[in-house]
Design an enzyme around this catalytic site. Structure first.
Site, short mmCIF file in Angstrom:
data_model
loop_
_atom_site.label_atom_id
_atom_site.label_comp_id
_atom_site.label_asym_id
_atom_site.label_seq_id
_atom_site.Cartn_x
_atom_site.Cartn_y
_atom_site.Cartn_z
N HIS A 30 69.63 22.66 65.28
CA HIS A 30 69.56 21.29 65.81
C HIS A 30 69.85 21.25 67.31
O HIS A 30 69.58 20.24 67.95
CB HIS A 30 70.56 20.40 65.07
N ASP B 40 70.06 18.90 75.63
CA ASP B 40 70.19 18.30 74.30
C ASP B 40 69.09 18.88 73.43
O ASP B 40 67.96 19.06 73.90
CB ASP B 40 70.00 16.77 74.40
P1 ADQ Z 1 74.10 14.76 68.37
O1 ADQ Z 1 74.55 15.61 69.51
O2 ADQ Z 1 75.20 14.09 67.61
O3 ADQ Z 1 73.18 15.59 67.35
P2 ADQ Z 1 72.06 12.54 68.83
O4 ADQ Z 1 70.76 13.05 68.37
O5 ADQ Z 1 71.96 11.82 70.13
O6 ADQ Z 1 73.13 13.67 69.07
O7 ADQ Z 1 72.73 11.50 67.81
C1 ADQ Z 1 72.74 11.65 66.43
C2 ADQ Z 1 73.10 10.31 65.77
O8 ADQ Z 1 74.41 9.87 66.15
C3 ADQ Z 1 72.14 9.17 66.14
O9 ADQ Z 1 71.71 8.58 64.94
C4 ADQ Z 1 72.98 8.22 66.98
O10 ADQ Z 1 72.65 6.85 66.78
C5 ADQ Z 1 74.40 8.48 66.50
N1 ADQ Z 1 75.37 8.22 67.58
C6 ADQ Z 1 75.51 8.91 68.72
N2 ADQ Z 1 76.50 8.38 69.48
C7 ADQ Z 1 76.98 7.33 68.80
C8 ADQ Z 1 78.02 6.36 69.05
N3 ADQ Z 1 78.73 6.38 70.18
N4 ADQ Z 1 78.24 5.40 68.12
C9 ADQ Z 1 77.50 5.36 67.00
N5 ADQ Z 1 76.53 6.25 66.69
C10 ADQ Z 1 76.27 7.22 67.59
C11 ADQ Z 1 72.63 16.92 67.26
C12 ADQ Z 1 71.96 17.46 68.52
C13 ADQ Z 1 70.86 16.53 68.99
C14 ADQ Z 1 69.86 16.29 67.86
C15 ADQ Z 1 70.56 15.91 66.57
C16 ADQ Z 1 69.62 15.88 65.38
O11 ADQ Z 1 72.92 17.65 69.56
O12 ADQ Z 1 70.18 17.06 70.12
O13 ADQ Z 1 68.97 15.25 68.23
O14 ADQ Z 1 71.60 16.83 66.25
O15 ADQ Z 1 68.95 17.08 65.24
#
Ligand code: ADQ
Length: 466
Positions: free
Chosen positions: A154, A362
């Site tokens: 991921h 990311d």
């Molecule tokens: P993350 O680094 O957690 O995931 P991201 O893809 O931006 O990053 O977010 C995942 C989920 O978390 C989204 O559904 C988002 O809405 C939620 N989220 C993030 N911040 C939040 C907050 N402050 N409050 C509430 N909800 C929040 C990892 C990788 C990413 C990749 C995903 C999926 O780092 O690059 O996109 O996995 O593969």
């Protein structure tokens, strides 16, 4: 139809909204096959973790194990989040290469393999997720597991020389060859994999997307993850999101809202984003009194020390921007160190004219896609997106920025704030086509179809040696 077995560090009850899009997406295929989801329970226990706990969630069986404190510290905090996370996000400077961590990492992967193996059926298809579990297939194979196993990373994969900085990197990448299919988020990640195996491991490209090294052949490809557009649209139209939208519209009726929603993580480029916002206020005086940035940063991995540093840097930047630019009736930045309930997020997104999604690196970034789905197509907001997010390979009609360059990022934000509605609509329309076509079901189906076709190769026990 074969049963699907999903393995990830953490698991979620797919029936709960808070679980988010990925759990919902996996739930579909897990449900259809009466599948099994295996992972860590999130509990740390005193003694050696031994039991597997079972729970039934509809047709899906959830199986979890606990971890001991020592294992958790070395596997989760130490190796996964103290070595792999920073290096894979190009932050060699933040990596803590304590030699003990790799042993804990391997020990927990062996524990996962030992506990999972008796639960497997002969024709299961196994799908392993993310950087915590890179050697899992190798450990399973060493115990005699012959089933098809796929792996999806991921987070990004860094360029070969950066990977090579990890002590034991050859073991780590060699472990990927125990899978039948390895999936990455982007073409860039895939090309780094190809570059590494060809230069460091002298792998031969066998045919398109297949490499031979260590006496094994593996298939690899880019499968950019999407979101569940229908689920997020429903969430956007539900009461909680609509109420949130109305409240924000009323509260900020005289302002243009900019929004940032992230986990508090150094990869997300939060200080750089605030510096770009400060540059915007300094350089474009018309934004003073009219633009408000709401930055939500949810607490994350607070017991890893690099995370505390970023917390303090952010607080001090927000304080100085508000102190220098704020007025009695206008606060430029509203910063909240907390999680927003998933049900309210679309309301916040829809009320915002601009989203700032500006990570330094990311894997994908799903917030970018969620922001776009939450918009009103007649009057949509604009996405300002870092070119270093995996999502930038797909979302070409966003305003792509270099987050390290605060001046040009500020100029892009100003462009976004001023963009006429026709241009906003046409960009949004094009972006939504991509998001719909490559949604999370496409991701799931295309990965599993490729795994089904990946030529399974006998991987006898004991070929993996540390
Ligand atoms: P993350 O680094 O957690 O995931 P991201 O893809 O931006 O990053 O977010 C995942 C989920 O978390 C989204 O559904 C988002 O809405 C939620 N989220 C993030 N911040 C939040 C907050 N402050 N409050 C509430 N909800 C929040 C990892 C990788 C990413 C990749 C995903 C999926 O780092 O690059 O996109 O996995 O593969």
């Amino acid at each position: 139809m074969s049963r699907l077995v999903v393995v990830s560090n953490r698991i979620a009850d797919p029936r709960k909204t808070a679980a988010g899009g990925l759990a919902v997406a996996l739930a579909d295929v897990l449900n259809a096959t009466g599948g099994l989801w295996f992972g860590w329970s999130g509990k740390i226990v005193d003694s050696d973790a031994d039991d597997v706990h079972f729970q039934q969630a509809g047709r899906v069986k959830l199986a979890t194990i606990d971890l001991s404190q020592v294992d958790h510290d070395a596997f989760y905090l130490g190796y996964s989040n103290g070595v792999l996370w920073p290096v894979f996000h190009y932050r060699l400077d933040l990596a803590d290469f304590d030699a003990g961590y790799i042993n804990g990492y391997r020990r927990v992967n062996q524990l996962f393999a030992r506990k999972l193996l008796p639960l497997l059926r002969d024709d299961d298809i196994i799908w392993v997720h993310d950087y915590h579990l890179i050697p899992l297939a190798a450990e399973l194979r060493a115990l005699g597991c012959r089933q098809r196993i796929g792996f999806f990373l991921h987070i990004p994969l860094p360029p070969p020389l950066m990977l090579a900085a990890i002590p034991g990197h050859d073991w780590l990448i060699r472990a990927l060859f125990a899978y039948d299919l390895v999936g990455f988020q982007s073409q860039a990640d895939l090309s780094h994999f190809a570059g590494y195996v060809e230069t460091e491991a002298h792998a031969q490209p066998v045919e398109e997307g297949r490499w031979r090294a260590f006496g094994r052949t593996v298939q690899a490809g880019a499968f950019p993850i999407g979101i569940d557009v229908e689920e997020f649209t429903e969430l956007s139209n539900a009461r909680e999101a609509v109420e949130m939208y109305e409240r924000m519209k009323e509260e900020y009726s005289r302002r243009k809202l900019l929004v940032g929603v992230d986990r508090l993580d150094y990869s997300k480029g939060l200080p750089q984003r605030l510096r770009a916002f400060r540059e915007l206020l300094a350089k474009y005086p018309e934004t003073r009194g009219s633009a408000t940035l709401i930055q939500i940063a949810s607490p994350s991995r607070e017991n890893v020390s690099a995370y505390n540093d970023i917390l303090h840097e952010l607080e001090s930047l927000c304080g100085s921007i508000n102190g220098n630019f704020g007025e009695l009736d206008w606060m430029p930045v509203r910063y909240m160190h907390r999680t927003v309930a998933r049900a309210r997020l679309p309301g916040l997104f829809r009320a915002s004219r601009v989203a700032l999604v500006t990570p330094l690196r990311d894997g994908m970034n799903l917030v970018a896609k969620e922001f776009l789905v939450a918009q009103n197509p007649e009057d949509p907001g604009v996405l300002v997106l870092s070119r270093f997010a995996g999502a930038a390979e797909q979302l070409r009609e966003a305003l792509l920025v270099n987050p390290y360059d605060s001046e040009s990022t500020a100029a892009a934000i100003q462009l976004a704030l001023q963009m006429p509605v026709e241009e906003r609509r046409s960009r949004h329309h094009a972006l939504m086509e991509t998001i719909r076509r490559y949604d999370v079901h496409w991701w799931c189906d295309s990965f599993l179809a490729a795994l089904g076709q990946a030529r399974a190769e006998e991987k006898g026990p004991n070929w993996l040696r540390l």
